[in-house]
Write a protein that holds these residues in place. Structure first.
Motif, short mmCIF file in Angstrom:
data_model
loop_
_atom_site.label_atom_id
_atom_site.label_comp_id
_atom_site.label_asym_id
_atom_site.label_seq_id
_atom_site.Cartn_x
_atom_site.Cartn_y
_atom_site.Cartn_z
N GLU A 199 -40.26 108.18 -8.56
CA GLU A 199 -40.36 109.55 -8.04
C GLU A 199 -40.44 110.56 -9.19
OE1 GLU A 199 -41.03 110.34 -5.12
OE2 GLU A 199 -40.56 108.49 -4.03
N LEU A 200 -39.70 110.32 -10.27
CA LEU A 200 -39.79 111.22 -11.41
C LEU A 200 -41.19 111.19 -12.01
CD1 LEU A 200 -36.39 110.59 -13.27
CD2 LEU A 200 -37.03 112.56 -11.86
N ALA A 201 -41.74 110.00 -12.18
CA ALA A 201 -43.09 109.88 -12.75
C ALA A 201 -44.11 110.56 -11.85
CB ALA A 201 -43.43 108.41 -12.95
N ARG A 202 -43.97 110.40 -10.54
CA ARG A 202 -44.91 111.01 -9.61
C ARG A 202 -44.84 112.54 -9.68
NH1 ARG A 202 -43.31 108.50 -5.56
NH2 ARG A 202 -44.83 106.80 -5.66
N ALA A 203 -43.63 113.07 -9.91
CA ALA A 203 -43.45 114.52 -9.98
C ALA A 203 -43.70 115.08 -11.37
CB ALA A 203 -42.04 114.89 -9.52
N GLY A 204 -43.99 114.21 -12.34
CA GLY A 204 -44.23 114.68 -13.70
C GLY A 204 -42.99 115.12 -14.43
N ILE A 205 -41.84 114.54 -14.08
CA ILE A 205 -40.56 114.89 -14.70
C ILE A 205 -40.20 113.81 -15.71
CG2 ILE A 205 -38.12 115.36 -14.31
CD1 ILE A 205 -38.90 116.14 -11.42
N ARG A 206 -39.88 114.22 -16.92
CA ARG A 206 -39.61 113.26 -17.99
C ARG A 206 -38.17 112.73 -17.90
NH1 ARG A 206 -41.75 112.19 -23.04
NH2 ARG A 206 -43.24 113.89 -22.82
N ALA A 207 -38.06 111.40 -17.84
CA ALA A 207 -36.75 110.76 -17.93
C ALA A 207 -36.29 110.78 -19.37
CB ALA A 207 -36.81 109.33 -17.40
N ALA A 208 -35.00 111.03 -19.60
CA ALA A 208 -34.53 111.27 -20.98
C ALA A 208 -33.26 110.51 -21.32
CB ALA A 208 -34.31 112.77 -21.18
N GLY A 209 -32.95 109.44 -20.63
CA GLY A 209 -31.73 108.69 -20.94
C GLY A 209 -31.71 107.37 -20.20
N ARG A 210 -30.76 106.53 -20.59
CA ARG A 210 -30.61 105.25 -19.95
C ARG A 210 -30.07 105.43 -18.53
NH1 ARG A 210 -33.52 101.49 -21.41
NH2 ARG A 210 -32.19 100.20 -20.11
N PRO A 211 -30.51 104.61 -17.59
CA PRO A 211 -30.01 104.73 -16.22
C PRO A 211 -28.54 104.34 -16.10
CG PRO A 211 -31.43 102.81 -16.45
CD PRO A 211 -31.53 103.56 -17.74
N LEU A 212 -27.89 104.92 -15.09
CA LEU A 212 -26.47 104.68 -14.86
C LEU A 212 -26.21 104.40 -13.38
CD1 LEU A 212 -26.71 107.63 -16.68
CD2 LEU A 212 -24.38 106.95 -17.14
N ALA A 213 -25.04 103.84 -13.13
CA ALA A 213 -24.53 103.72 -11.77
C ALA A 213 -23.07 104.14 -11.78
CB ALA A 213 -24.66 102.30 -11.25
N VAL A 214 -22.72 105.06 -10.89
CA VAL A 214 -21.34 105.51 -10.74
C VAL A 214 -20.84 104.92 -9.42
CG1 VAL A 214 -19.78 107.47 -10.56
CG2 VAL A 214 -21.86 107.65 -11.97
N PHE A 215 -19.80 104.10 -9.51
CA PHE A 215 -19.27 103.43 -8.33
C PHE A 215 -18.15 104.29 -7.74
CE2 PHE A 215 -21.17 100.31 -11.04
CZ PHE A 215 -21.94 99.58 -10.17
N THR A 216 -18.41 104.83 -6.57
CA THR A 216 -17.50 105.79 -5.97
C THR A 216 -16.54 105.17 -4.96
OG1 THR A 216 -19.20 106.32 -4.31
CG2 THR A 216 -19.15 107.66 -6.31
N ARG A 217 -16.85 103.99 -4.46
CA ARG A 217 -15.98 103.36 -3.47
C ARG A 217 -16.32 101.87 -3.39
NH1 ARG A 217 -12.98 105.18 0.90
NH2 ARG A 217 -12.72 103.73 2.62
N THR A 218 -15.29 101.04 -3.23
CA THR A 218 -15.52 99.61 -3.05
C THR A 218 -14.63 99.09 -1.93
OG1 THR A 218 -13.82 98.97 -4.67
CG2 THR A 218 -16.08 99.25 -5.49
N ASP A 219 -15.08 98.04 -1.27
CA ASP A 219 -14.27 97.35 -0.26
C ASP A 219 -14.73 95.90 -0.23
OD1 ASP A 219 -16.63 97.26 1.34
OD2 ASP A 219 -16.14 99.22 2.19
N ASP A 220 -14.19 95.15 0.72
CA ASP A 220 -14.52 93.72 0.77
C ASP A 220 -15.98 93.46 1.09
OD1 ASP A 220 -11.95 93.01 0.16
OD2 ASP A 220 -11.31 92.80 2.25
N ASP A 221 -16.63 94.41 1.76
CA ASP A 221 -18.01 94.20 2.18
C ASP A 221 -19.04 94.67 1.16
OD1 ASP A 221 -17.19 93.13 4.64
OD2 ASP A 221 -16.95 95.15 5.48
N GLY A 222 -18.66 95.59 0.30
CA GLY A 222 -19.64 96.10 -0.65
C GLY A 222 -19.12 97.32 -1.39
N PHE A 223 -20.04 98.18 -1.80
CA PHE A 223 -19.67 99.33 -2.63
C PHE A 223 -20.62 100.49 -2.36
CE2 PHE A 223 -22.59 96.54 -4.81
CZ PHE A 223 -23.55 97.40 -5.33
N GLN A 224 -20.12 101.67 -2.63
CA GLN A 224 -20.94 102.88 -2.60
C GLN A 224 -21.17 103.33 -4.03
OE1 GLN A 224 -19.07 105.77 -0.04
NE2 GLN A 224 -19.17 104.45 1.77
N TYR A 225 -22.32 103.87 -4.27
CA TYR A 225 -22.68 104.20 -5.64
C TYR A 225 -23.58 105.43 -5.69
CZ TYR A 225 -27.18 102.13 -4.46
OH TYR A 225 -28.38 101.86 -3.84
N GLU A 226 -23.70 105.99 -6.89
CA GLU A 226 -24.70 106.99 -7.19
C GLU A 226 -25.51 106.47 -8.38
OE1 GLU A 226 -22.66 110.66 -7.89
OE2 GLU A 226 -22.59 111.17 -5.76
#
Length: 249
Positions: free
Chosen positions: A133-160
């Protein structure tokens, strides 16, 4: 993969409420070179000349020199993820814990939920979607990708899932999906742990994180940050390197 939930619950006690899990997708790979003999774009679709072709030379006239092709401005390339800087410039030591300060960088963000069995693929897909989506919009990515884990349980996790950018666009590009929003990466004092090796073995690194925080009596925020210094692939990829950040309260 879901063994991480009871592991962190027992090891952290009051220090940790939840722990992350998951990893993510590599940035899109560069296309392979065309086979030998394939005509170049300039050969198959030559650029227009600066003038309309005129009449050919007369009988006793010397041939006219060829008219140069009109040069087009070069496209602004989006740097590959492998060349983008991490949040902290100096590299971490897998055998040690670093105290670092994370800068707040503008980032494109997509929220989601994943399962333990498909953690890598979930995160890989989310990051790949942001990159596209960034490439399609012409927006330059400028860093390594990340994942922020905001919640976990026995079934899985929520993330950003996050991809840092040079600047949040204003106004918002037309056509950008509503669930792709702009914000900032986590910032402030943090403890950095380094995982090297297959993602399926990252639980062992989290055991080290848990033991260290418990021994030091450090209470951290209920979200861990994973920064992918190499592209996410199969869980058995021994070349994977991940920065894990724990942010003290």
């Amino acid at each position: 993969m879901n063994t991480r939930v009871p592991l962190l619950a027992l090891g952290l006690a009051a220090a940790l409420a939840v722990s992350p899990a998951g990893a993510q997708a590599p940035a899109p790979q560069a296309p392979s070179a065309p086979p030998a003999g394939t005509p170049s774009p300039a050969q198959s679709a030559p650029l227009p000349t600066t003038t309309e072709p005129g009449p050919g030379p007369g009988t006793n006239q010397a041939p006219r020199p060829p008219v140069p092709e009109k040069a087009l401005p070069p496209a602004t390339p989006v740097p590959p993820a492998s060349g983008r800087p991490p949040l902290v410039a100096n590299p971490g030591d897998p055998s040690d814990v670093d105290e670092v300060t994370l800068p707040a960088k503008p980032a494109a963000i997509v929220s989601g939920r994943g399962t333990w069995d498909n953690a890598v693929q979930n995160l890989k897909d989310a990051i790949g979607r942001i990159e596209s989506e960034l490439a399609r919009a012409g927006i330059r990515a400028a860093g390594r990708p990340l994942a922020v884990f905001t919640r976990t349980d026995d079934d899985g996790f929520q993330y950003e899932a996050m991809v840092p950018v040079e600047a949040a666009p204003s106004p918002r590009p037309a056509g950008l999906p509503d669930d792709v929003r702009f914000g900032a990466t986590p910032s402030g004092k943090a403890l950095r742990f380094v995982h090297k090796g297959a993602y399926e073995g990252i639980d062992q690194t989290y055991e080290t994180v848990t033991a260290y925080l418990d021994a030091k009596g450090i209470v951290v925020q209920d979200a861990f940050v994973e920064e992918y210094l190499s592209d996410l692939g199969a869980t058995a990829d021994d070349g994977l390197e991940v920065n894990i950040y724990a942010l003290p309260k």
